[in-house]
Design a protein around this motif. Structure first.
Motif, PDB file in Angstrom:
ATOM      1  N   GLY A   1       0.924  -1.088  -0.095  1.00 47.53           N
ATOM      2  CA  GLY A   1      -0.020   0.008   0.071  1.00 47.53           C
ATOM      3  C   GLY A   1       0.738   1.355  -0.043  1.00 47.53           C
ATOM      4  N   ARG A   2       0.741   1.835   1.030  1.00 42.40           N
ATOM      5  CA  ARG A   2       1.446   3.292   1.151  1.00 42.40           C
ATOM      6  C   ARG A   2       2.998   2.931   1.681  1.00 42.40           C
ATOM      7  N   GLU A   3       3.235   1.911   2.430  1.00 41.58           N
ATOM      8  CA  GLU A   3       4.287   1.670   2.902  1.00 41.58           C
ATOM      9  C   GLU A   3       5.450   0.777   2.111  1.00 41.58           C
ATOM     10  N   ILE A   4       6.483   1.264   2.058  1.00 45.27           N
ATOM     11  CA  ILE A   4       7.435   0.650   1.270  1.00 45.27           C
ATOM     12  C   ILE A   4       8.842   0.644   2.290  1.00 45.27           C
ATOM     13  N   SER A   5       9.452  -0.622   2.070  1.00 42.87           N
ATOM     14  CA  SER A   5      11.008  -0.774   2.559  1.00 42.87           C
ATOM     15  C   SER A   5      11.717  -1.611   1.777  1.00 42.87           C
ATOM     16  N   ALA A   6      13.009  -1.332   1.864  1.00 42.98           N
ATOM     17  CA  ALA A   6      13.920  -1.949   0.901  1.00 42.98           C
ATOM     18  C   ALA A   6      15.164  -2.552   1.694  1.00 42.98           C
ATOM     19  N   SER A   7      15.428  -3.693   1.431  1.00 41.37           N
ATOM     20  CA  SER A   7      16.463  -4.442   2.079  1.00 41.37           C
ATOM     21  C   SER A   7      17.998  -4.061   1.762  1.00 41.37           C
ATOM     22  N   GLU A   8      17.792  -3.121   0.646  1.00 41.72           N
ATOM     23  CA  GLU A   8      18.999  -2.631   0.245  1.00 41.72           C
ATOM     24  C   GLU A   8      18.965  -1.354  -0.494  1.00 41.72           C
ATOM     25  N   PRO A   9      19.900  -0.301  -0.684  1.00 42.17           N
ATOM     26  CA  PRO A   9      19.630   0.927  -1.146  1.00 42.17           C
ATOM     27  C   PRO A   9      19.149   0.435  -2.879  1.00 42.17           C
ATOM     28  N   VAL A  10      18.051   1.177  -3.207  1.00 43.55           N
ATOM     29  CA  VAL A  10      17.266   0.794  -4.433  1.00 43.55           C
ATOM     30  C   VAL A  10      16.798   2.355  -4.963  1.00 43.55           C
ATOM     31  N   VAL A  11      16.823   2.179  -6.439  1.00 41.84           N
ATOM     32  CA  VAL A  11      16.310   3.425  -7.032  1.00 41.84           C
ATOM     33  C   VAL A  11      15.056   3.427  -7.611  1.00 41.84           C
ATOM     34  N   LEU A  12      14.025   3.604  -6.827  1.00 40.57           N
ATOM     35  CA  LEU A  12      12.617   3.380  -7.402  1.00 40.57           C
ATOM     36  C   LEU A  12      12.226   4.205  -8.507  1.00 40.57           C
ATOM     37  N   ASP A  13      11.726   3.771  -9.479  1.00 39.24           N
ATOM     38  CA  ASP A  13      11.116   4.725 -10.723  1.00 39.24           C
ATOM     39  C   ASP A  13       9.936   4.207 -10.982  1.00 39.24           C
ATOM     40  N   ILE A  14       9.078   5.214 -11.046  1.00 39.15           N
ATOM     41  CA  ILE A  14       7.519   4.877 -11.088  1.00 39.15           C
ATOM     42  C   ILE A  14       7.168   5.661 -12.392  1.00 39.15           C
ATOM     43  N   GLY A  15       8.239   6.036 -13.190  1.00 40.02           N
ATOM     44  CA  GLY A  15       7.775   6.688 -14.337  1.00 40.02           C
ATOM     45  C   GLY A  15       7.014   5.887 -15.409  1.00 40.02           C
ATOM     46  N   ALA A  16       6.967   4.676 -15.364  1.00 46.00           N
ATOM     47  CA  ALA A  16       6.158   4.219 -16.455  1.00 46.00           C
ATOM     48  C   ALA A  16       4.455   4.338 -16.279  1.00 46.00           C
ATOM     49  N   ALA A  17       4.129   4.606 -14.971  1.00 50.30           N
ATOM     50  CA  ALA A  17       2.687   5.001 -14.640  1.00 50.30           C
ATOM     51  C   ALA A  17       2.517   6.331 -13.970  1.00 50.30           C
ATOM     52  N   GLY A  18       3.701   6.952 -13.407  1.00 51.42           N
ATOM     53  CA  GLY A  18       3.612   7.997 -12.468  1.00 51.42           C
ATOM     54  C   GLY A  18       2.795   9.400 -13.129  1.00 51.42           C
TER      55      GLY A  18
END
Length: 290
Positions: free
Chosen positions: A127-144
């Motif tokens: 849902g609204r909560e996101i957690s990452a087990s390592e540094p990640v570069v989130l890119d939601i551009g395909a739908a954002g």
């Protein structure tokens, strides 16, 4: 502007040009509301600014809480990640940076293509909560951008605007009685069109390899499982009830067969392949030029 006599409100936001067309000029208050909607979204989701919420995931992993619309993004991306076998993923940001499409817009590859990490290994999105087990570069551009078009349209509707066209550099949402004729840009020549469609009370979005291209065959539509640009498709267009879905499906068509997407989504489409031929759905109502 799409109709004679209408007014345009233009501005730049999330790295693109916006054109809001309405029957009457927007008040100063409504204009400011639209600017605030776009700025709030950018502050949450931009991978190009170090003060955004998702930037924290790239610094040290950890956890963040996003606005309510994140739940809709999660459901959409999770479905398309499954249907594409991991090729379409919100974890594509590091792969784009590897090829030079980073926050500095250097457009100089840093090395060989880099596959995106597997969602199930690196990211927990609930849902609204996101957690990452390592540094990640989130890119939601395909739908954002599409989701933001929907949010801007929602702000116009809640402000009592009876009809409008929201155009975010080609990602469009139309609301009103009079259909809008839209030209489809030629994937190899922006000054030409390959056809026209009529848009009424729906969204029209496009994805093209030439829109963000650099270097030798490099562009922004990557296969997340390899980190390489997709070479078999050059442009897609989709029409759907929301711009978020249309935007995401335009990208998904680069890597998923249309009939697979049609099993789970209600949309129409046009797809142009790199060998020059085109395919389209029965519901894609328009005219293609020969």
């Amino acid at each position: 502007m799409p109709y004679a006599g209408w007014s345009d409100f233009s501005f730049d936001g999330i790295g693109t040009r916006w054109e809001i067309s309405t029957p009457e000029p927007l008040t100063r208050a409504v204009r400011q509301l639209l600017l605030d909607v776009v700025e709030d979204y950018d502050r949450s989701y931009s991978r190009f600014r170090d003060d955004s919420l998702i930037a924290r995931l790239g610094q040290d992993g950890g956890s963040i809480s996003l606005p309510a619309g994140a739940a809709d993004l999660e459901r959409l991306f999770r479905t398309l990640y499954r249907l594409s076998g991991g090729a379409m993923t919100p974890l594509i940001g590091k792969s784009l940076e590897q090829l030079g499409y980073g926050a500095d817009y250097a457009l100089r590859p840093l090395g060989e293509p880099l596959a995106a990490p597997r969602w199930e290994d690196a990211l927990r999105w609930d849902g609204r909560e996101i957690s990452a087990s390592e540094p990640v570069v989130l890119d939601i551009g395909a739908a954002g951008k599409g989701q933001l078009v929907d949010l801007v349209a929602g702000a116009l509707g809640s402000s009592g605007i009876p009809g409008f066209v929201v155009d975010a550099s080609g990602d469009m949402l139309h609301h009103g009685e009079q259909p809008l004729r839209v030209a489809l840009e030629h994937p190899y020549d922006p000054s030409r069109a390959i056809g026209v469609v009529e848009l009424r009370d729906r969204a029209l979005c496009a994805s093209a390899a030439n829109r963000r291209a650099w270097g030798d065959g490099l562009h922004h539509v990557l296969d997340g499982s390899t980190g390489r640009p997709i070479e078999t498709v050059v442009a897609t267009w989709t029409m759907a009830a929301t711009a978020m879905e249309a935007d995401a499906l335009a990208t998904a068509l680069f890597m998923v067969e249309p009939n697979v997407l049609e099993d789970e989504f209600d949309f129409s489409w046009l797809k142009v392949y790199s060998d020059g031929h085109a395919a389209f759905s029965a519901g894609f109502e328009g005219t293609l030029f020969s």
